[in-house]
Design a protein around this motif. Structure first.
Motif, PDB file in Angstrom:
ATOM      1  N   LYS A 343       0.807  -1.207   0.000  1.00 22.18           N
ATOM      2  CA  LYS A 343       0.000   0.000   0.000  1.00 22.18           C
ATOM      3  C   LYS A 343       0.847   1.267   0.000  1.00 22.18           C
ATOM      4  O   LYS A 343       0.375   2.328  -0.416  1.00 22.18           O
ATOM      5  CB  LYS A 343      -0.955  -0.019   1.205  1.00 22.18           C
ATOM      6  N   LEU A 344       2.093   1.176   0.456  1.00 23.52           N
ATOM      7  CA  LEU A 344       2.987   2.330   0.320  1.00 23.52           C
ATOM      8  C   LEU A 344       3.171   2.660  -1.160  1.00 23.52           C
ATOM      9  O   LEU A 344       3.033   3.825  -1.576  1.00 23.52           O
ATOM     10  CB  LEU A 344       4.331   2.023   0.976  1.00 23.52           C
ATOM     11  N   LEU A 345       3.469   1.654  -1.963  1.00 26.17           N
ATOM     12  CA  LEU A 345       3.663   1.879  -3.396  1.00 26.17           C
ATOM     13  C   LEU A 345       2.363   2.284  -4.085  1.00 26.17           C
ATOM     14  O   LEU A 345       2.348   3.212  -4.902  1.00 26.17           O
ATOM     15  CB  LEU A 345       4.213   0.605  -4.044  1.00 26.17           C
ATOM     16  N   LEU A 346       1.275   1.618  -3.766  1.00 26.57           N
ATOM     17  CA  LEU A 346       0.019   1.859  -4.472  1.00 26.57           C
ATOM     18  C   LEU A 346      -0.577   3.224  -4.138  1.00 26.57           C
ATOM     19  O   LEU A 346      -1.062   3.930  -5.041  1.00 26.57           O
ATOM     20  CB  LEU A 346      -0.978   0.745  -4.151  1.00 26.57           C
ATOM     21  N   PHE A 347      -0.547   3.612  -2.867  1.00 21.18           N
ATOM     22  CA  PHE A 347      -1.127   4.913  -2.515  1.00 21.18           C
ATOM     23  C   PHE A 347      -0.248   6.069  -2.995  1.00 21.18           C
ATOM     24  O   PHE A 347      -0.771   7.106  -3.412  1.00 21.18           O
ATOM     25  CB  PHE A 347      -1.366   5.005  -1.007  1.00 21.18           C
ATOM     26  N   ILE A 348       1.061   5.906  -2.930  1.00 17.36           N
ATOM     27  CA  ILE A 348       1.912   6.967  -3.469  1.00 17.36           C
ATOM     28  C   ILE A 348       1.773   7.008  -4.988  1.00 17.36           C
ATOM     29  O   ILE A 348       1.750   8.092  -5.596  1.00 17.36           O
ATOM     30  CB  ILE A 348       3.377   6.765  -3.047  1.00 17.36           C
ATOM     31  N   GLY A 349       1.647   5.838  -5.626  1.00 18.09           N
ATOM     32  CA  GLY A 349       1.393   5.817  -7.062  1.00 18.09           C
ATOM     33  C   GLY A 349       0.087   6.511  -7.405  1.00 18.09           C
ATOM     34  O   GLY A 349       0.014   7.282  -8.377  1.00 18.09           O
ATOM     35  N   ALA A 350      -0.947   6.261  -6.613  1.00 14.88           N
ATOM     36  CA  ALA A 350      -2.219   6.957  -6.820  1.00 14.88           C
ATOM     37  C   ALA A 350      -2.054   8.459  -6.590  1.00 14.88           C
ATOM     38  O   ALA A 350      -2.666   9.281  -7.287  1.00 14.88           O
ATOM     39  CB  ALA A 350      -3.280   6.395  -5.878  1.00 14.88           C
ATOM     40  N   GLY A 351      -1.201   8.818  -5.615  1.00 18.15           N
ATOM     41  CA  GLY A 351      -0.933  10.231  -5.360  1.00 18.15           C
ATOM     42  C   GLY A 351      -0.240  10.890  -6.536  1.00 18.15           C
ATOM     43  O   GLY A 351      -0.514  12.061  -6.855  1.00 18.15           O
ATOM     44  N   VAL A 352       0.654  10.168  -7.199  1.00 12.90           N
ATOM     45  CA  VAL A 352       1.324  10.705  -8.392  1.00 12.90           C
ATOM     46  C   VAL A 352       0.297  11.003  -9.482  1.00 12.90           C
ATOM     47  O   VAL A 352       0.338  12.060 -10.136  1.00 12.90           O
ATOM     48  CB  VAL A 352       2.388   9.709  -8.898  1.00 12.90           C
TER      49      VAL A 352
END
Length: 656
Positions: A343-352
């Motif tokens: 979820k660190l990768l996915l939420f930051i990816g969504a933030g991008v």
């Protein structure tokens, strides 16, 4: 060789230094935003380095006489890993916050509460007694509320208020349980509570207290039916805050559930069965909600709820397996860690994506990542991991949980007991694994493979869509996921062994053959379920043609299934106030009669005439009509409080 815990100032430093740093950050930010950003990076880095100082040590620290019970902190392998995980994720999200929050307002307030929340989270994970856990648990609830309501839009405020209401109600219920446990055991120290509970002839006498203590932790973890805050809160919070909520803050609720299940009700099959049922419902419900969602962050939020359900199932299996809980304990801890990385990768990816498009609707972000191979890689690795694909880290932790269920089925069969329920639980586990892969495939295909029928989304941001620093950090974490999956014995098994002691578990008696067919079979079943759900349900039912003949994603989730609007809000905002008002009116009518009698006795003479204020007995009393109304309201309030007190007393007598 027995390890002797040493006193270390690092423990309180990790808890209280972020509090101090938050104040310094706010003061600096009032005059220099650039200096403030630099300070937040330094602060995060210092906390990360300090957490590394705990590795390989067993440490304790006590602050005596705080509120009578004092505070106590401890870090063994389990606490150390959680401290390092927390500080590293906080460092990464702080680095990302600079570019994500560049176009946002109230940044100074944001950073202030981010670091207050960091200190509180550290206080929870490093606590050695439930009193300390509760103090920082409540601090975290209030500080993280400000992170959720950051943009202060109407829908955001509604979601944040729901989050706060659930947190406050949950905290109060947990506090009641802690009072009752302290009255029974005379301590809230985790180790001492384990010894106390093991000495009890009938642990069932403490189930009611256990449920009360669990209530607040379950609310924070997002367990059904206390999950109502989670989908909306994750969606409206800034992406760095959503990452913190998913990776760490909900994990504080899981941490509390582990304490109650593995410290208070150690090896208790009945309690384990109760936790297992909660986990199954939460796992399935979260996955179903994610399948229906058409908002990127909401899908990830519902996914977090489902994955928490997987972890809770593993906790429940520890109780059912008793002393043979090695597989379940390893699965609990490893999925706890793996989910945080996903979820660190996915939420930051969504933030991008949101940072560039200011959109999260799947139909509007569709096709954005087709020409962005790095972003595609950053999404693909956690999607394969969380989907339980072999050679990725999520497969290892899910296999351990699944094998613990299979092991218990064999135990029941050997004992001649019914295995129907556990076979159903296993089927739902594999089915939910398939749903996970299906909705993650939906996200990946939408953003990185499909064309947008309305034209390629245009970025509102100038320059590269992501800074080079964040690209390197996220790519490194993404590469780590298959490494952990390909080398489980050298990596994940070692981590699991470090966390086993906290859960009163031992390491497995023999090496797990993760890639043997008997273990691969579960992953294959989930993949088959995913193929069927994606092609026959998501593509056929959840996609429809719009007015222009283009296939678009639609949200078909029925409105009547919204339990917050259909049950909780009417109950808390209408039904309970009406009931309270009904009894208040009864009390008021009774009070009217009492006041009338008192006035006749006190304020009337023998002939029924009102005594004038200048009478010598009442010369100082000049406004008895106004005071009459004040006393009436005060008396009614007192009756209501007495009623509440009597209700609590009755509950206490019943469970005590």
């Amino acid at each position: 060789m027995e390890h002797i815990a040493t006193t270390s100032i690092v423990l309180p430093f990790l808890v209280f230094f972020p509090f101090l740093g938050a104040v310094v950050s706010y003061i600096i930010g009032r005059s220099n935003k650039g200096a403030r950003d630099l300070w937040t990076w330094i602060l995060s880095a210092v906390v990360f380095v300090a957490s590394l100082m705990l590795v390989g040590k067993e440490t304790v620290y006590e602050i005596s006489c705080f509120c009578g019970l004092g505070m106590s902190f401890a870090a063994d392998g389990f606490g150390t890993i959680l401290a390092v995980l927390t500080s590293s994720i906080w460092l990464i999200t702080t680095l990302f916050s600079k570019e994500y929050m560049a176009a946002e307002r109230n940044r100074n307030r944001y950073y202030f509460f981010v670091f207050l929340t960091l200190g509180a989270t550290m206080g929870i994970f490093l606590s050695a007694d439930l009193f300390t856990t509760f103090i920082f648990f409540e601090i975290m609830s209030f500080t993280s509320f400000v992170l959720v309501m950051h943009d202060e839009e109407a829908f955001t405020m509604r979601a944040a208020k729901t989050y706060l209401a659930v947190a406050v109600i949950g905290g109060l219920v947990t506090l009641m349980g802690l009072f009752m446990m302290y009255q029974k055991a005379g301590t809230l120290n985790m180790s001492e509570l384990t010894a106390f509970m093991q000495a009890q002839e009938n642990p069932a006498d403490f189930y009611a207290i256990g449920v009360l203590i669990l209530f607040g932790f379950a609310a924070k973890a997002g367990l059904f039916p206390l999950h109502i805050w989670l989908p909306n809160a994750y969606t409206v919070a800034p992406a760095p805050s959503s990452a913190l909520l998913s990776c760490l803050l909900t994990k504080t609720g899981v941490f509390g559930t582990i304490i109650v299940s593995c410290k208070l009700f150690l090896h208790d099959a009945a309690w384990g069965n109760f936790i297992l049922i909660l986990g199954i419902i939460t796992m399935v419900m979260g996955a179903v909600l994610a399948v229906f969602s058409v908002n990127l962050k909401r899908t990830l939020a519902c996914s977090s709820m489902s994955q928490i359900g997987f972890i809770i199932i593993a906790i429940g299996m520890q109780g059912l397996l008793g002393e043979h809980n090695a597989l379940a304990a390893s699965g609990t801890f490893l999925h706890f860690l793996n989910h945080s990385l996903f979820k660190l990768l996915l939420f930051i990816g969504a933030g991008v994506i949101f940072m560039n498009l200011r959109e999260l609707n799947l139909n509007k972000v569709r096709g954005y990542g087709k020409d962005k191979p790095l972003l595609k890689f950053i999404f693909l690795m956690p999607i394969l991991g969380i989907g339980g694909i072999p050679l990725w880290n999520g497969y290892i932790s899910k296999t351990l949980i699944h094998e613990s269920m299979v092991e218990y089925i064999e135990v029941l069969a050997e004992a001649g007991q019914s295995t129907t329920f556990m076979h159903c639980a296993e089927a739902l586990f594999l089915f939910s694994g398939g749903l996970t892969l299906a909705y993650m495939t939906k996200i990946f295909v939408c953003i990185f493979i499909e064309d947008n029928p309305y034209g390629m989304p245009q970025s509102v941001r100038k320059g590269p869509y992501m800074s080079k620093m964040m690209a390197v950090i996220l790519a490194a974490i993404a590469i780590l996921l298959p490494v952990l999956g390909c080398l489980p014995h050298q990596t994940q098994d070692v981590l699991a062994a470090m966390g086993a002691h906290f859960m009163n578990a031992h390491t497995p008696d023999h090496a797990i053959h993760y890639f043997a067919w008997v273990n691969l079979k579960g992953a294959v079943i989930s993949i088959c379920v995913a193929v069927v759900v994606y092609f026959l349900f998501i593509r056929k039912v959840l996609m429809r043609k719009d007015a222009n003949g283009n296939l678009v994603y639609v949200d078909c989730w029925p409105e009547w299934c919204n339990i917050e609007d259909k049950i909780y809000r009417p109950l808390l905002l209408t039904v309970l106030p009406y009931i309270g008002g009904f009894f208040a009116r009864i009390a008021g009518n009774l009070l009217d009669g009492i006041i009338s009698v008192l006035r006749m006795l006190i304020f009337n003479d023998d002939n029924g005439r009102v005594i004038p204020p200048e009478d010598k007995y009442f010369s100082a009393y000049t406004d008895y009509e106004a005071d009459h109304e004040m006393y009436r309201e005060g008396f009614a309030t007192s009756l209501l409080l007495i009623g509440i007190g009597l209700t609590v007393a009755v509950i206490y007598i019943i469970v005590g």
